[in-house]
Design a protein around this motif. Sequence first.
Motif, PDB file in Angstrom:
ATOM      1  N   ALA A  26       0.562  -1.548   0.413  1.00 12.23           N
ATOM      2  CA  ALA A  26      -0.078  -0.360   0.583  1.00 12.23           C
ATOM      3  C   ALA A  26       0.819   1.254  -0.133  1.00 12.23           C
ATOM      4  N   LEU A  27       1.899   1.044   0.581  1.00  8.00           N
ATOM      5  CA  LEU A  27       2.676   2.604   1.134  1.00  8.00           C
ATOM      6  C   LEU A  27       4.172   2.823  -0.461  1.00  8.00           C
ATOM      7  N   GLU A  28       4.049   1.493  -0.779  1.00  5.80           N
ATOM      8  CA  GLU A  28       4.555   1.463  -2.106  1.00  5.80           C
ATOM      9  C   GLU A  28       3.520   2.028  -3.386  1.00  5.80           C
ATOM     10  N   GLN A  29       2.539   1.386  -3.532  1.00 11.85           N
ATOM     11  CA  GLN A  29       1.525   1.733  -4.416  1.00 11.85           C
ATOM     12  C   GLN A  29       1.059   3.810  -3.977  1.00 11.85           C
ATOM     13  N   GLU A  30       1.063   4.226  -3.264  1.00 12.39           N
ATOM     14  CA  GLU A  30       0.781   5.683  -2.675  1.00 12.39           C
ATOM     15  C   GLU A  30       2.265   6.263  -2.600  1.00 12.39           C
ATOM     16  N   ASN A  31       2.846   5.668  -2.673  1.00 16.16           N
ATOM     17  CA  ASN A  31       4.632   6.767  -3.341  1.00 16.16           C
ATOM     18  C   ASN A  31       4.576   6.587  -4.802  1.00 16.16           C
ATOM     19  N   ALA A  32       3.787   5.997  -5.435  1.00 16.24           N
ATOM     20  CA  ALA A  32       4.345   5.988  -7.092  1.00 16.24           C
ATOM     21  C   ALA A  32       2.924   6.912  -7.387  1.00 16.24           C
ATOM     22  N   LYS A  33       2.162   6.995  -6.841  1.00 15.27           N
ATOM     23  CA  LYS A  33       0.412   8.044  -6.477  1.00 15.27           C
ATOM     24  C   LYS A  33       1.351   9.186  -6.696  1.00 15.27           C
ATOM     25  N   LEU A  34       1.894   9.537  -5.590  1.00 11.63           N
ATOM     26  CA  LEU A  34       2.847  10.496  -5.277  1.00 11.63           C
ATOM     27  C   LEU A  34       3.762  11.372  -6.386  1.00 11.63           C
ATOM     28  N   LYS A  35       4.618  10.391  -6.730  1.00  7.55           N
ATOM     29  CA  LYS A  35       5.409  11.098  -7.652  1.00  7.55           C
ATOM     30  C   LYS A  35       5.629  11.297  -9.189  1.00  7.55           C
ATOM     31  N   ARG A  36       3.577  10.147  -9.625  1.00  8.95           N
ATOM     32  CA  ARG A  36       3.475  11.110 -10.993  1.00  8.95           C
ATOM     33  C   ARG A  36       2.919  12.519 -10.239  1.00  8.95           C
TER      34      ARG A  36
END
Length: 80
Positions: free
Chosen positions: A58-68
């Motif tokens: 979940a943290l990895e998915q959130e991090n990817a979203k924030l990077k986008r």
Amino acid sequence: MKRKRFTEEQIIGVLKQSAQGQSTKEVCRQNGITPQTFYRWKAKFDGMDVSDARKLRALEQENAKLKRLVADQALDILVL
């Protein structure tokens, strides 16, 4: 070939099979994964519980979203 996504429970289960004394080659053959995938999972998930692995994903998915979002904002700023 279509990629098969393993759930956190399945990944932890595969790692526990290896910890119980089965050889890596046998565990990989039984689960239809390559040794490279097994060792990547071991490096990432070894010693975790299922809940820890879920939190990590979940943290990895959130991090990817924030990077986008940051990349989109940087492009907007660059255009202006």
